[in-house]
Design a protein around this motif. Structure first.
Motif, PDB file in Angstrom:
ATOM      1  N   ASP A 264       1.016  -1.340   0.115  1.00  0.00           N
ATOM      2  CA  ASP A 264       0.022  -0.127   0.003  1.00  0.00           C
ATOM      3  C   ASP A 264       0.875   1.302   0.218  1.00  0.00           C
ATOM      4  O   ASP A 264       0.644   2.362  -0.500  1.00  0.00           O
ATOM      5  CB  ASP A 264      -0.821  -0.207   1.229  1.00  0.00           C
ATOM      6  N   GLU A 265       2.014   1.277   0.918  1.00  0.00           N
ATOM      7  CA  GLU A 265       2.730   2.457   0.923  1.00  0.00           C
ATOM      8  C   GLU A 265       4.512   1.987   0.955  1.00  0.00           C
ATOM      9  O   GLU A 265       4.597   0.774   1.243  1.00  0.00           O
ATOM     10  CB  GLU A 265       2.467   3.117   2.257  1.00  0.00           C
ATOM     11  N   VAL A 266       5.122   2.958   0.485  1.00  0.00           N
ATOM     12  CA  VAL A 266       6.537   2.691   0.539  1.00  0.00           C
ATOM     13  C   VAL A 266       7.036   4.172   1.143  1.00  0.00           C
ATOM     14  O   VAL A 266       7.339   5.060   0.791  1.00  0.00           O
ATOM     15  CB  VAL A 266       7.013   2.781  -1.157  1.00  0.00           C
ATOM     16  N   VAL A 267       7.513   3.784   2.332  1.00  0.00           N
ATOM     17  CA  VAL A 267       8.234   5.022   3.183  1.00  0.00           C
ATOM     18  C   VAL A 267       9.554   5.024   2.966  1.00  0.00           C
ATOM     19  O   VAL A 267      10.535   3.999   3.090  1.00  0.00           O
ATOM     20  CB  VAL A 267       8.116   4.756   4.774  1.00  0.00           C
ATOM     21  N   LEU A 268       9.993   6.441   2.426  1.00  0.00           N
ATOM     22  CA  LEU A 268      11.607   6.338   2.166  1.00  0.00           C
ATOM     23  C   LEU A 268      12.151   7.142   3.487  1.00  0.00           C
ATOM     24  O   LEU A 268      11.654   8.088   3.863  1.00  0.00           O
ATOM     25  CB  LEU A 268      11.692   7.347   1.021  1.00  0.00           C
ATOM     26  N   ALA A 269      13.426   6.496   3.933  1.00  0.00           N
ATOM     27  CA  ALA A 269      13.997   6.929   5.025  1.00  0.00           C
ATOM     28  C   ALA A 269      15.574   6.939   4.546  1.00  0.00           C
ATOM     29  O   ALA A 269      15.852   5.991   3.899  1.00  0.00           O
ATOM     30  CB  ALA A 269      13.875   6.126   6.179  1.00  0.00           C
ATOM     31  N   GLY A 270      16.433   7.912   5.071  1.00  0.00           N
ATOM     32  CA  GLY A 270      17.753   7.952   4.771  1.00  0.00           C
ATOM     33  C   GLY A 270      18.089   8.828   3.636  1.00  0.00           C
ATOM     34  O   GLY A 270      17.358   8.972   2.610  1.00  0.00           O
ATOM     35  N   ALA A 271      18.952   9.696   3.654  1.00  0.00           N
ATOM     36  CA  ALA A 271      19.432  10.677   2.702  1.00  0.00           C
ATOM     37  C   ALA A 271      19.621  10.032   1.360  1.00  0.00           C
ATOM     38  O   ALA A 271      19.258  10.803   0.193  1.00  0.00           O
ATOM     39  CB  ALA A 271      20.766  11.359   3.044  1.00  0.00           C
ATOM     40  N   SER A 272      20.195   8.962   1.158  1.00  0.00           N
ATOM     41  CA  SER A 272      20.301   8.272  -0.271  1.00  0.00           C
ATOM     42  C   SER A 272      19.058   8.099  -0.968  1.00  0.00           C
ATOM     43  O   SER A 272      19.180   8.019  -2.193  1.00  0.00           O
ATOM     44  CB  SER A 272      21.298   6.811  -0.051  1.00  0.00           C
ATOM     45  N   CYS A 273      17.909   7.963  -0.071  1.00  0.00           N
ATOM     46  CA  CYS A 273      16.731   7.893  -1.092  1.00  0.00           C
ATOM     47  C   CYS A 273      16.186   9.221  -1.820  1.00  0.00           C
ATOM     48  O   CYS A 273      15.514   9.044  -2.471  1.00  0.00           O
ATOM     49  CB  CYS A 273      15.448   7.861  -0.136  1.00  0.00           C
ATOM     50  N   ASN A 274      17.003  10.327  -1.560  1.00  0.00           N
ATOM     51  CA  ASN A 274      16.965  11.470  -2.564  1.00  0.00           C
ATOM     52  C   ASN A 274      17.685  11.445  -3.750  1.00  0.00           C
ATOM     53  O   ASN A 274      17.685  12.425  -4.552  1.00  0.00           O
ATOM     54  CB  ASN A 274      17.343  12.716  -1.723  1.00  0.00           C
ATOM     55  N   ILE A 275      18.384  10.508  -3.979  1.00  0.00           N
ATOM     56  CA  ILE A 275      19.157  10.221  -5.268  1.00  0.00           C
ATOM     57  C   ILE A 275      18.161   9.868  -6.303  1.00  0.00           C
ATOM     58  O   ILE A 275      17.603   8.831  -6.282  1.00  0.00           O
ATOM     59  CB  ILE A 275      20.565   9.200  -5.013  1.00  0.00           C
ATOM     60  N   PRO A 276      18.059  10.340  -7.347  1.00  0.00           N
ATOM     61  CA  PRO A 276      17.022  10.176  -8.767  1.00  0.00           C
ATOM     62  C   PRO A 276      17.484   8.892  -9.244  1.00  0.00           C
ATOM     63  O   PRO A 276      16.254   8.067  -9.261  1.00  0.00           O
ATOM     64  CB  PRO A 276      17.458  11.074  -9.534  1.00  0.00           C
ATOM     65  N   ALA A 277      18.668   8.232  -9.027  1.00  0.00           N
ATOM     66  CA  ALA A 277      18.719   6.859  -9.421  1.00  0.00           C
ATOM     67  C   ALA A 277      18.146   5.871  -8.704  1.00  0.00           C
ATOM     68  O   ALA A 277      17.630   4.916  -8.995  1.00  0.00           O
ATOM     69  CB  ALA A 277      20.024   6.726 -10.035  1.00  0.00           C
ATOM     70  N   VAL A 278      18.212   6.207  -7.140  1.00  0.00           N
ATOM     71  CA  VAL A 278      17.572   5.450  -6.269  1.00  0.00           C
ATOM     72  C   VAL A 278      16.165   5.237  -6.395  1.00  0.00           C
ATOM     73  O   VAL A 278      15.351   4.232  -6.449  1.00  0.00           O
ATOM     74  CB  VAL A 278      18.071   5.678  -4.964  1.00  0.00           C
ATOM     75  N   ARG A 279      15.623   6.375  -6.667  1.00  0.00           N
ATOM     76  CA  ARG A 279      14.064   6.776  -6.774  1.00  0.00           C
ATOM     77  C   ARG A 279      13.655   5.797  -8.040  1.00  0.00           C
ATOM     78  O   ARG A 279      12.520   5.215  -8.015  1.00  0.00           O
ATOM     79  CB  ARG A 279      13.761   8.020  -6.900  1.00  0.00           C
ATOM     80  N   ARG A 280      14.578   5.886  -8.889  1.00  0.00           N
ATOM     81  CA  ARG A 280      14.142   5.267 -10.383  1.00  0.00           C
ATOM     82  C   ARG A 280      14.118   3.787 -10.154  1.00  0.00           C
ATOM     83  O   ARG A 280      13.240   3.023 -10.698  1.00  0.00           O
ATOM     84  CB  ARG A 280      15.160   5.299 -11.476  1.00  0.00           C
ATOM     85  N   VAL A 281      14.891   3.062  -9.161  1.00  0.00           N
ATOM     86  CA  VAL A 281      14.873   1.659  -8.616  1.00  0.00           C
ATOM     87  C   VAL A 281      13.370   1.383  -8.114  1.00  0.00           C
ATOM     88  O   VAL A 281      12.986   0.275  -8.469  1.00  0.00           O
ATOM     89  CB  VAL A 281      16.045   1.250  -7.766  1.00  0.00           C
ATOM     90  N   LEU A 282      13.310   2.103  -7.350  1.00  0.00           N
ATOM     91  CA  LEU A 282      11.914   2.012  -6.554  1.00  0.00           C
ATOM     92  C   LEU A 282      10.524   2.034  -7.491  1.00  0.00           C
ATOM     93  O   LEU A 282       9.798   1.288  -7.161  1.00  0.00           O
ATOM     94  CB  LEU A 282      11.836   2.668  -5.294  1.00  0.00           C
ATOM     95  N   LEU A 283      10.947   2.846  -8.339  1.00  0.00           N
ATOM     96  CA  LEU A 283       9.880   2.989  -9.512  1.00  0.00           C
ATOM     97  C   LEU A 283       9.444   1.865 -10.422  1.00  0.00           C
ATOM     98  O   LEU A 283       8.599   1.521 -10.945  1.00  0.00           O
ATOM     99  CB  LEU A 283       9.965   4.481 -10.314  1.00  0.00           C
ATOM    100  N   GLU A 284      10.589   0.846 -10.663  1.00  0.00           N
ATOM    101  CA  GLU A 284      10.530  -0.359 -11.111  1.00  0.00           C
ATOM    102  C   GLU A 284       9.828  -1.361 -10.436  1.00  0.00           C
ATOM    103  O   GLU A 284       9.312  -2.276 -11.224  1.00  0.00           O
ATOM    104  CB  GLU A 284      12.114  -0.801 -11.368  1.00  0.00           C
ATOM    105  N   PHE A 285       9.467  -0.990  -9.277  1.00  0.00           N
ATOM    106  CA  PHE A 285       8.653  -1.947  -8.372  1.00  0.00           C
ATOM    107  C   PHE A 285       7.232  -1.409  -8.093  1.00  0.00           C
ATOM    108  O   PHE A 285       6.129  -2.278  -8.058  1.00  0.00           O
ATOM    109  CB  PHE A 285       9.401  -2.271  -7.058  1.00  0.00           C
ATOM    110  N   PHE A 286       7.260  -0.339  -7.846  1.00  0.00           N
ATOM    111  CA  PHE A 286       6.060   0.478  -7.110  1.00  0.00           C
ATOM    112  C   PHE A 286       5.622   1.980  -7.878  1.00  0.00           C
ATOM    113  O   PHE A 286       6.480   2.430  -8.385  1.00  0.00           O
ATOM    114  CB  PHE A 286       6.298   0.836  -5.706  1.00  0.00           C
ATOM    115  N   GLN A 287       4.257   2.116  -7.671  1.00  0.00           N
ATOM    116  CA  GLN A 287       3.877   3.376  -8.330  1.00  0.00           C
ATOM    117  C   GLN A 287       4.362   4.492  -7.389  1.00  0.00           C
ATOM    118  O   GLN A 287       4.274   4.379  -6.218  1.00  0.00           O
ATOM    119  CB  GLN A 287       2.261   3.408  -8.264  1.00  0.00           C
ATOM    120  N   GLU A 288       4.501   5.708  -7.961  1.00  0.00           N
ATOM    121  CA  GLU A 288       4.865   7.019  -7.393  1.00  0.00           C
ATOM    122  C   GLU A 288       3.601   7.335  -6.357  1.00  0.00           C
ATOM    123  O   GLU A 288       4.325   7.848  -5.442  1.00  0.00           O
ATOM    124  CB  GLU A 288       5.002   7.991  -8.452  1.00  0.00           C
TER     125      GLU A 288
END
Length: 333
Positions: A264-288
């Motif tokens: 239902d939800e993806v909680v992002l924690a930690g400074a490295s979650c702000n890196i665009p490439a890390v967000r793109r990896v998450l987007l491969e699995f979950f909706q924005e």
């Protein structure tokens, strides 16, 4: 999707994405201190505490000293004595064994642990549920500092607490893991802690060179009169670092027996979650739309921890400190 926190992040962060977590992993599995087993059967480690000369201390004595140091820092900052503490622990730790050991250490340090809370539960509790009343399934993705921990939490009712279904952690540094894997053919399989820490140092040196603009980083290490060299390409290293994130997410979902669509939800924690490439990896699995990042992930843990201890301080009518437990490689979690 909630608007992401605005923060600038260098692309070079991708090279050191797992450096801090990799160091923590290595210390957790391979003790960096010289060890001696006394006639009483207790292992002691050659370490220095504060400005004192190095001496042999037990794991209990070392951790007690660290507890006392952190408590003293809190008391100096707030001008009040601390008697109660909340301990923030990794979700991947063995709760019963870990809590028993830490309670004994806290007692020796002159304080009482009033509560243990897992990092992923603390992160998820910062947000209200996005779903309608009923089951809530939350994936907490923490990446930053010494932590790479991916947890899947759920609750049957919004009035109940979140339960941990599965956690993946201690994934280490991919470059370190790769180098260790290719060494046996040259050096054999008998690696001591000192040699493993030397390997990590060389890995970080190669990353630093790439960050400074080198097209290729060089890894070089010697052992038993033999030398090994390995060239490290920036693109290859970045992809290997991101691949570790994908494998961690897939492993967590698999161990929990949950399909990615059921999150239902993806909680992002930690400074490295702000890196665009890390967000793109998450987007491969979950909706924005499922991302919970309106609180800057870099500050989420500290803000949520502050709120948590404020509540405890009110309950006890006495200041309560929160400690992030240091694992110094003295025992495995």
């Amino acid at each position: 999707m909630e608007p992401p926190a605005q923060t600038s992040c260098s692309g070079n962060c991708l090279l050191h994405l797992h450096s801090a977590a990799g160091e923590a992993w290595l210390q957790r599995h391979y003790c960096p201190f010289q060890r001696h087993v006394g006639s009483d059967g207790i292992s002691r480690f050659w370490v220095s505490i504060g400005n004192n000369e190095p001496t042999y201390l037990s794991a209990h004595e070392i951790l007690t000293s660290h507890f006392q140091s952190q408590i003293a820092d809190f008391e100096r900052l707030h001008g009040q004595r601390v008697q109660n503490i909340v301990v923030l622990i990794p979700a991947s730790s063995n709760p019963n064994r870990y809590q028993s050991q830490l309670s004994a250490v806290a007692a020796a340090a002159g304080v009482r642990i009033v509560h243990f809370i897992q990092r992923s539960v603390l992160a998820a509790s910062a947000y209200r549920s996005l779903s309608t009343p009923g089951r809530r399934t939350v994936l907490v993705f923490e990446l930053g500092g010494q932590f790479l921990e991916i947890s899947l939490l759920s609750t049957e009712d919004q009035d109940q607490g979140l339960n941990i279904m599965a956690t993946v952690s201690d994934l280490g540094c991919p470059l370190f893991n790769y180098m260790v894997a290719v060494f046996p053919s040259s050096f054999g399989n008998d690696f001591d802690a000192v040699f493993l820490h030397n390997i990590r140092t060389e890995c970080e040196r190669a990353k630093d060179a790439l960050c400074l603009g080198s097209a290729i980083g060089e890894f070089k290490i010697e052992r038993l009169g033999m030398e090994m060299r390995q060239l490290v390409d920036r693109g290859w290293l970045v992809q290997m670092n991101l691949k570790l994130l994908r494998s961690g997410i897939m492993r967590c979902l698999r161990e929990a027996g949950v399909k990615k669509e059921a999150v239902d939800e993806v909680v992002l924690a930690g400074a490295s979650c702000n890196i665009p490439a890390v967000r793109r990896v998450l987007l491969e699995f979950f909706q924005e739309q499922k991302f919970r990042c309106s609180i800057d992930p870099a500050n989420l843990m500290s803000l949520s921890a502050q709120q948590y201890i404020n509540n405890f301080s009110s309950t006890f009518n006495n200041p309560v400190a929160i400690l992030e437990v240091l694992n110094l490689g003295l025992y495995s979690l």
